[in-house]
Design a protein around this motif. Structure first.
Motif, PDB file in Angstrom:
ATOM      1  N   GLU A 104      -2.900 -46.579 -29.517  1.00 29.89           N
ATOM      2  CA  GLU A 104      -3.050 -47.957 -29.758  1.00 29.89           C
ATOM      3  C   GLU A 104      -4.127 -48.340 -30.691  1.00 29.89           C
ATOM      4  N   LYS A 105      -5.240 -47.538 -30.688  1.00 29.90           N
ATOM      5  CA  LYS A 105      -6.263 -47.784 -31.584  1.00 29.90           C
ATOM      6  C   LYS A 105      -5.811 -47.226 -32.801  1.00 29.90           C
ATOM      7  N   LEU A 106      -4.933 -46.634 -33.163  1.00 27.90           N
ATOM      8  CA  LEU A 106      -4.514 -45.916 -34.371  1.00 27.90           C
ATOM      9  C   LEU A 106      -3.296 -46.810 -34.888  1.00 27.90           C
ATOM     10  N   GLY A 107      -2.830 -47.834 -34.253  1.00 25.32           N
ATOM     11  CA  GLY A 107      -1.976 -48.878 -34.631  1.00 25.32           C
ATOM     12  C   GLY A 107      -0.693 -48.660 -34.104  1.00 25.32           C
ATOM     13  N   PHE A 108      -0.442 -47.681 -32.999  1.00 28.67           N
ATOM     14  CA  PHE A 108       0.966 -47.527 -32.271  1.00 28.67           C
ATOM     15  C   PHE A 108       1.082 -48.552 -31.279  1.00 28.67           C
ATOM     16  N   THR A 109       2.314 -48.899 -31.046  1.00 29.73           N
ATOM     17  CA  THR A 109       2.767 -49.809 -30.018  1.00 29.73           C
ATOM     18  C   THR A 109       3.706 -49.281 -29.166  1.00 29.73           C
ATOM     19  N   ALA A 110       3.469 -49.207 -27.740  1.00 31.09           N
ATOM     20  CA  ALA A 110       4.191 -48.775 -26.950  1.00 31.09           C
ATOM     21  C   ALA A 110       5.715 -49.542 -26.859  1.00 31.09           C
ATOM     22  N   TYR A 111       6.525 -48.831 -26.464  1.00 29.27           N
ATOM     23  CA  TYR A 111       7.880 -49.597 -26.204  1.00 29.27           C
ATOM     24  C   TYR A 111       8.645 -48.831 -25.184  1.00 29.27           C
ATOM     25  N   GLY A 112       9.781 -49.340 -24.491  1.00 28.42           N
ATOM     26  CA  GLY A 112      10.419 -48.905 -23.425  1.00 28.42           C
ATOM     27  C   GLY A 112       9.738 -48.443 -21.859  1.00 28.42           C
ATOM     28  N   PRO A 113      10.544 -48.004 -21.223  1.00 23.75           N
ATOM     29  CA  PRO A 113       9.919 -47.602 -20.073  1.00 23.75           C
ATOM     30  C   PRO A 113       9.109 -46.391 -19.834  1.00 23.75           C
ATOM     31  N   GLU A 114       8.241 -45.968 -19.035  1.00 26.36           N
ATOM     32  CA  GLU A 114       7.495 -44.935 -18.598  1.00 26.36           C
ATOM     33  C   GLU A 114       8.456 -44.083 -18.070  1.00 26.36           C
ATOM     34  N   TYR A 115       8.528 -42.580 -18.765  1.00 29.53           N
ATOM     35  CA  TYR A 115       9.328 -41.491 -18.222  1.00 29.53           C
ATOM     36  C   TYR A 115       8.501 -40.032 -18.053  1.00 29.53           C
ATOM     37  N   ASP A 116       9.252 -39.374 -17.273  1.00 30.23           N
ATOM     38  CA  ASP A 116       8.469 -38.066 -17.087  1.00 30.23           C
ATOM     39  C   ASP A 116       9.014 -37.072 -17.958  1.00 30.23           C
ATOM     40  N   ASP A 117       8.058 -36.360 -18.690  1.00 31.26           N
ATOM     41  CA  ASP A 117       8.333 -35.269 -19.505  1.00 31.26           C
ATOM     42  C   ASP A 117       7.345 -34.027 -18.911  1.00 31.26           C
ATOM     43  N   ALA A 118       7.979 -33.074 -18.390  1.00 29.22           N
ATOM     44  CA  ALA A 118       7.291 -31.774 -17.903  1.00 29.22           C
ATOM     45  C   ALA A 118       6.325 -32.195 -16.892  1.00 29.22           C
ATOM     46  N   GLY A 119       6.532 -33.282 -16.039  1.00 25.94           N
ATOM     47  CA  GLY A 119       5.796 -33.626 -15.078  1.00 25.94           C
ATOM     48  C   GLY A 119       4.413 -34.435 -15.442  1.00 25.94           C
ATOM     49  N   ILE A 120       4.666 -35.254 -16.340  1.00 21.78           N
ATOM     50  CA  ILE A 120       3.579 -35.809 -16.915  1.00 21.78           C
ATOM     51  C   ILE A 120       4.217 -36.995 -17.382  1.00 21.78           C
ATOM     52  N   PRO A 121       3.567 -38.155 -16.975  1.00 24.54           N
ATOM     53  CA  PRO A 121       4.075 -39.641 -17.485  1.00 24.54           C
ATOM     54  C   PRO A 121       3.993 -39.911 -18.928  1.00 24.54           C
ATOM     55  N   HIS A 122       4.983 -40.406 -19.405  1.00 19.85           N
ATOM     56  CA  HIS A 122       4.839 -40.526 -21.024  1.00 19.85           C
ATOM     57  C   HIS A 122       5.492 -42.232 -21.292  1.00 19.85           C
ATOM     58  N   ARG A 123       5.164 -42.461 -22.417  1.00 16.43           N
ATOM     59  CA  ARG A 123       6.012 -43.600 -23.261  1.00 16.43           C
ATOM     60  C   ARG A 123       6.076 -43.553 -24.559  1.00 16.43           C
ATOM     61  N   ASP A 124       7.271 -43.932 -25.052  1.00 17.55           N
ATOM     62  CA  ASP A 124       7.427 -43.923 -26.802  1.00 17.55           C
ATOM     63  C   ASP A 124       6.295 -45.210 -27.153  1.00 17.55           C
ATOM     64  N   MET A 125       6.068 -44.295 -28.411  1.00 10.30           N
ATOM     65  CA  MET A 125       5.111 -45.514 -29.270  1.00 10.30           C
ATOM     66  C   MET A 125       5.729 -45.232 -30.773  1.00 10.30           C
ATOM     67  N   ALA A 126       5.396 -46.480 -31.300  1.00  7.46           N
ATOM     68  CA  ALA A 126       5.953 -46.349 -32.867  1.00  7.46           C
ATOM     69  C   ALA A 126       5.065 -47.359 -33.457  1.00  7.46           C
ATOM     70  N   LEU A 127       5.052 -46.683 -34.842  1.00  2.85           N
ATOM     71  CA  LEU A 127       4.251 -47.297 -36.042  1.00  2.85           C
ATOM     72  C   LEU A 127       4.988 -47.591 -37.234  1.00  2.85           C
ATOM     73  N   PRO A 128       5.169 -48.723 -37.592  1.00  3.70           N
ATOM     74  CA  PRO A 128       5.819 -49.193 -38.899  1.00  3.70           C
ATOM     75  C   PRO A 128       5.148 -48.533 -39.952  1.00  3.70           C
ATOM     76  N   LEU A 129       5.572 -47.869 -41.033  1.00  7.18           N
ATOM     77  CA  LEU A 129       5.049 -47.578 -42.287  1.00  7.18           C
ATOM     78  C   LEU A 129       4.812 -48.963 -43.212  1.00  7.18           C
ATOM     79  N   ALA A 130       3.468 -49.083 -43.428  1.00 11.07           N
ATOM     80  CA  ALA A 130       3.088 -50.129 -44.628  1.00 11.07           C
ATOM     81  C   ALA A 130       3.898 -49.640 -45.865  1.00 11.07           C
ATOM     82  N   ARG A 131       4.762 -50.415 -46.620  1.00  9.91           N
ATOM     83  CA  ARG A 131       5.097 -50.469 -47.720  1.00  9.91           C
ATOM     84  C   ARG A 131       4.734 -51.260 -49.045  1.00  9.91           C
TER      85      ARG A 131
END
Length: 142
Positions: free
Chosen positions: A115-142
């Motif tokens: 988040e400090k690097l500009g990413f925003t979390a979206y969607g639900p939390e999910y398990d990946d290899a036994g570790i909770p994750h969330r997807d995050m996105a950052l639009p590229l400035a043009r």
């Protein structure tokens, strides 16, 4: 700590770092960590005095860039290297005018780092290899 971050074809060095951090430290099963995407990815390697200490794997999906397999050895954590790896990854994708967004799958305990690097979390939390994750996105400035 002074480092150099650059694209590399030394996938073995990147995998060795990922083995230490993901397989040994975080107990990710090897068959989930090592996959066939390494051969089509761009790999960034961070080095201190010629010694590999961090890596990131970059994949292109249409106009979206995916940052993954980001890891930093324990002795290099807290130095700003992780943030530098993410910025270098963003810069790699931003250099292509066709790219519109960068995303990643973040371990929940480090959402604030991204988040400090500009990413925003979206969607639900999910398990990946036994570790909770969330997807995050950052639009590229043009």
């Amino acid at each position: 700590m002074s480092w150099i971050i650059a694209p590399t074809t030394d996938i073995d060095a990147c995998r060795a770092l990922r083995r230490i951090v993901f397989i040994e430290e975080q107990s990710v099963p090897e068959d989930l960590e090592i996959d066939d995407l390494d051969g089509i990815a761009v790999h960034l390697l961070a080095q201190v005095e010629g010694r590999p200490v961090g890596t990131a794997r970059l994949l292109r999906k249409g106009t979206t860039g995916k940052i993954g397999r980001v890891c930093v050895l324990p002795e290099a954590r807290g130095t700003g290297l992780g943030a530098a790896l993410i910025r270098a990854s963003i810069d790699h994708f931003a250099a292509d005018p066709a790219m519109t967004e960068v995303y990643l799958s973040a371990q929940v305990p480090v959402l604030g780092f991204y988040e400090k690097l500009g990413f925003t979390a979206y969607g639900p939390e999910y398990d990946d290899a036994g570790i909770p994750h969330r997807d995050m996105a950052l639009p590229l400035a043009r």
